[in-house]
Design a protein around this motif. Structure first.
Motif, PDB file in Angstrom:
ATOM      1  N   GLY A 181       0.834  -1.192   0.000  1.00 32.05           N
ATOM      2  CA  GLY A 181       0.000   0.000   0.000  1.00 32.05           C
ATOM      3  C   GLY A 181       0.861   1.231   0.000  1.00 32.05           C
ATOM      4  O   GLY A 181       2.007   1.221  -0.483  1.00 32.05           O
ATOM      5  N   ARG A 232       0.542   4.974  -5.884  1.00 36.03           N
ATOM      6  CA  ARG A 232       1.160   5.354  -4.618  1.00 36.03           C
ATOM      7  C   ARG A 232       1.580   6.817  -4.634  1.00 36.03           C
ATOM      8  O   ARG A 232       2.106   7.301  -5.644  1.00 36.03           O
ATOM      9  CB  ARG A 232       2.380   4.476  -4.336  1.00 36.03           C
ATOM     10  CG  ARG A 232       2.056   3.037  -3.989  1.00 36.03           C
ATOM     11  CD  ARG A 232       3.319   2.256  -3.714  1.00 36.03           C
ATOM     12  NE  ARG A 232       4.013   2.808  -2.544  1.00 36.03           N
ATOM     13  CZ  ARG A 232       5.258   2.497  -2.198  1.00 36.03           C
ATOM     14  NH1 ARG A 232       5.968   1.666  -2.959  1.00 36.03           N
ATOM     15  NH2 ARG A 232       5.816   3.010  -1.135  1.00 36.03           N
ATOM     16  N   ARG A 252      -5.897  -1.955   6.993  1.00 37.85           N
ATOM     17  CA  ARG A 252      -6.198  -2.625   5.720  1.00 37.85           C
ATOM     18  C   ARG A 252      -7.085  -3.852   5.898  1.00 37.85           C
ATOM     19  O   ARG A 252      -7.501  -4.445   4.897  1.00 37.85           O
ATOM     20  CB  ARG A 252      -4.895  -3.043   5.036  1.00 37.85           C
ATOM     21  CG  ARG A 252      -4.020  -1.876   4.620  1.00 37.85           C
ATOM     22  CD  ARG A 252      -2.631  -2.341   4.214  1.00 37.85           C
ATOM     23  NE  ARG A 252      -1.748  -1.193   3.986  1.00 37.85           N
ATOM     24  CZ  ARG A 252      -0.430  -1.271   3.886  1.00 37.85           C
ATOM     25  NH1 ARG A 252       0.160  -2.462   3.997  1.00 37.85           N
ATOM     26  NH2 ARG A 252       0.297  -0.192   3.688  1.00 37.85           N
ATOM     27  N   ARG A 267      -3.224   0.085  -5.754  1.00 38.06           N
ATOM     28  CA  ARG A 267      -2.444   0.790  -4.724  1.00 38.06           C
ATOM     29  C   ARG A 267      -1.017   1.045  -5.197  1.00 38.06           C
ATOM     30  O   ARG A 267      -0.445   2.118  -4.936  1.00 38.06           O
ATOM     31  CB  ARG A 267      -2.397  -0.049  -3.442  1.00 38.06           C
ATOM     32  CG  ARG A 267      -3.732  -0.330  -2.805  1.00 38.06           C
ATOM     33  CD  ARG A 267      -3.502  -1.130  -1.530  1.00 38.06           C
ATOM     34  NE  ARG A 267      -4.663  -1.920  -1.160  1.00 38.06           N
ATOM     35  CZ  ARG A 267      -4.665  -2.808  -0.178  1.00 38.06           C
ATOM     36  NH1 ARG A 267      -3.561  -3.013   0.509  1.00 38.06           N
ATOM     37  NH2 ARG A 267      -5.753  -3.497   0.093  1.00 38.06           N
ATOM     38  N   ASP A 283      -7.008  -4.808  -6.569  1.00 38.96           N
ATOM     39  CA  ASP A 283      -6.932  -3.711  -5.600  1.00 38.96           C
ATOM     40  C   ASP A 283      -5.479  -3.426  -5.227  1.00 38.96           C
ATOM     41  O   ASP A 283      -5.078  -2.259  -5.107  1.00 38.96           O
ATOM     42  CB  ASP A 283      -7.746  -4.079  -4.365  1.00 38.96           C
ATOM     43  CG  ASP A 283      -7.797  -2.937  -3.360  1.00 38.96           C
ATOM     44  OD1 ASP A 283      -8.271  -1.847  -3.722  1.00 38.96           O
ATOM     45  OD2 ASP A 283      -7.338  -3.134  -2.218  1.00 38.96           O
ATOM     46  N   VAL A 337      -4.597   5.886  -4.202  1.00 42.24           N
ATOM     47  CA  VAL A 337      -5.225   4.604  -4.530  1.00 42.24           C
ATOM     48  C   VAL A 337      -5.975   4.755  -5.843  1.00 42.24           C
ATOM     49  O   VAL A 337      -6.774   5.696  -6.001  1.00 42.24           O
ATOM     50  CB  VAL A 337      -6.195   4.137  -3.423  1.00 42.24           C
ATOM     51  CG1 VAL A 337      -6.906   2.855  -3.837  1.00 42.24           C
ATOM     52  CG2 VAL A 337      -5.454   3.924  -2.109  1.00 42.24           C
TER      53      VAL A 337
END
Length: 359
Positions: A56, A329, A84, A325, A321, A332
């Motif tokens: 992430g 970065r 998360r 991410r 997903d 999102v």
């Protein structure tokens, strides 16, 4: 006296050689057996969940992820992991519901291009979300969730009712036509409202993209029961989809109650895909492409396709997903955009490689 010659003894029939593997009647070969396919799909789910917790805006080492659940100490990295968890759970539930719903729709409608939106699930949910925002000013995530779920149920009821009322009944053709009509009407109403109401347009745009971050713990708790009931109904009617794939007349000859089976499948689709759309917005290509990939692994038996599509759909959506991410970065990229970009080429490749495995 002349004796007639004896008739020659009948020759024994020549042995019939087995049909070659490429003949139409041969059983299609699949790369994995049921056990190997289950292991592969479950492993993909575990890997996707681990990546979702690890990657992430802040990349967390795997040992810190493990410690966040076993030995929490309140550190920044562990807080990032715990933040998360709702997104990961939402991705697993939504992806599994969309994959399972897509397999049901393709089997029930005998249409390889069917997806959960065939009966107007997405358009009905979107229409009720827009109406809730415009008429009542509802902006809370939980209110939007219930609007979307109610809209999906109403749209499917209208589409299936219109198909069942046609002279031929709820056939694959009438289901597709009724769903297209419902989608067209809902889309027209949505467009008209958004043109004249700028505030609703601003609120609706984010939900329409499809996101795993909008679902809350409260919405997951309240709607988890709908997903569980839908999954039970889907597995229960999966065996009858094998008979429905042969045609209504053949299914009736095999003792299958065609109408009741279709109604059960439709109810499962409403619960699964309506709830998934309510939680994450309209996300495309998961219910369309995932069942085709599962067929390539195990063949055309819906008793395996339906449950494995849930696992494969969950893994696919979570991986999309994670890709969103990484690409955006520290922001999102919404998962609905990623599934469209990745899902369309994957679906085209799957269709080009499909040979013997049918519906």
């Amino acid at each position: 006296m002349t004796v007639a010659p004896a008739a020659p003894a009948p020759s024994s029939p020549a042995p019939v050689s087995p049909a070659p593997a490429s003949s139409p009647g041969a059983r299609p070969r699949v790369p994995l057996g049921p056990t190997a396919a289950v292991v592969a799909c479950l492993a993909a789910v575990v890997v996707a969940a681990a990546l979702s917790l690890t990657l992430g805006a802040r990349i967390v080492p795997p040992d810190v992820v493990w410690d966040a659940f076993l030995r929490p100490d309140g550190s920044t990295d562990q807080a990032a992991v715990l933040s998360r968890v709702p997104t990961t759970i939402t991705g697993l539930l939504v992806g599994g519901a969309l994959g399972m719903g897509g397999a049901l729709m393709q089997g029930m409608a005998r249409n390889p291009l069917a997806d959960p939106g065939l009966l107007g699930v997405n358009s009905g949910a979107a229409l009720f979300v827009v109406l809730g925002m415009t008429l009542f000013g509802w902006q809370a995530p939980l209110a939007i969730v219930w609007c979307a779920l109610a809209g999906a149920a109403v749209a499917v009821a209208l589409g299936y009712g219109a198909a069942a009322a046609s002279p031929g009944g709820a056939t694959p053709v009438t289901l597709a036509l009724a769903g297209a009509a419902v989608t067209a009407i809902a889309t027209a109403v949505i467009t008209g409202i958004l043109i004249i109401d700028q505030s609703t347009l601003d609120s609706y745009r984010f939900w329409q993209l499809g996101s795993l971050t909008s679902a809350s713990v409260a919405s997951l708790t309240q709607l988890g029961g709908f997903l569980a009931l839908g999954a039970v109904l889907a597995v229960a009617c999966s065996g009858r989809l094998n008979a429905l794939a042969l045609g209504d007349d053949v299914a009736r000859g095999l003792g299958v109650r065609v109408g009741a089976s279709r109604i059960t499948a439709v109810l499962a689709v409403v619960l699964l895909c309506g709830t998934a759309t309510a939680l994450a917005g309209p996300i495309g290509f998961v219910g369309l492409a995932v069942p085709h990939g599962v067929r390539l692994l195990i063949g055309a038996d819906y008793r395996g396709i339906v449950p494995l599509s849930a696992a494969a759909g969950a893994a696919f959506l979570l991986l999309c997903d994670v890709i969103g991410r990484i690409l955006a970065r520290p922001g999102v990229l919404e998962v609905g955009i990623v599934t469209g970009v990745i899902g369309a080429p994957v679906f085209i490749v799957l269709l080009r490689r499909r040979k013997a495995v049918g519906l």
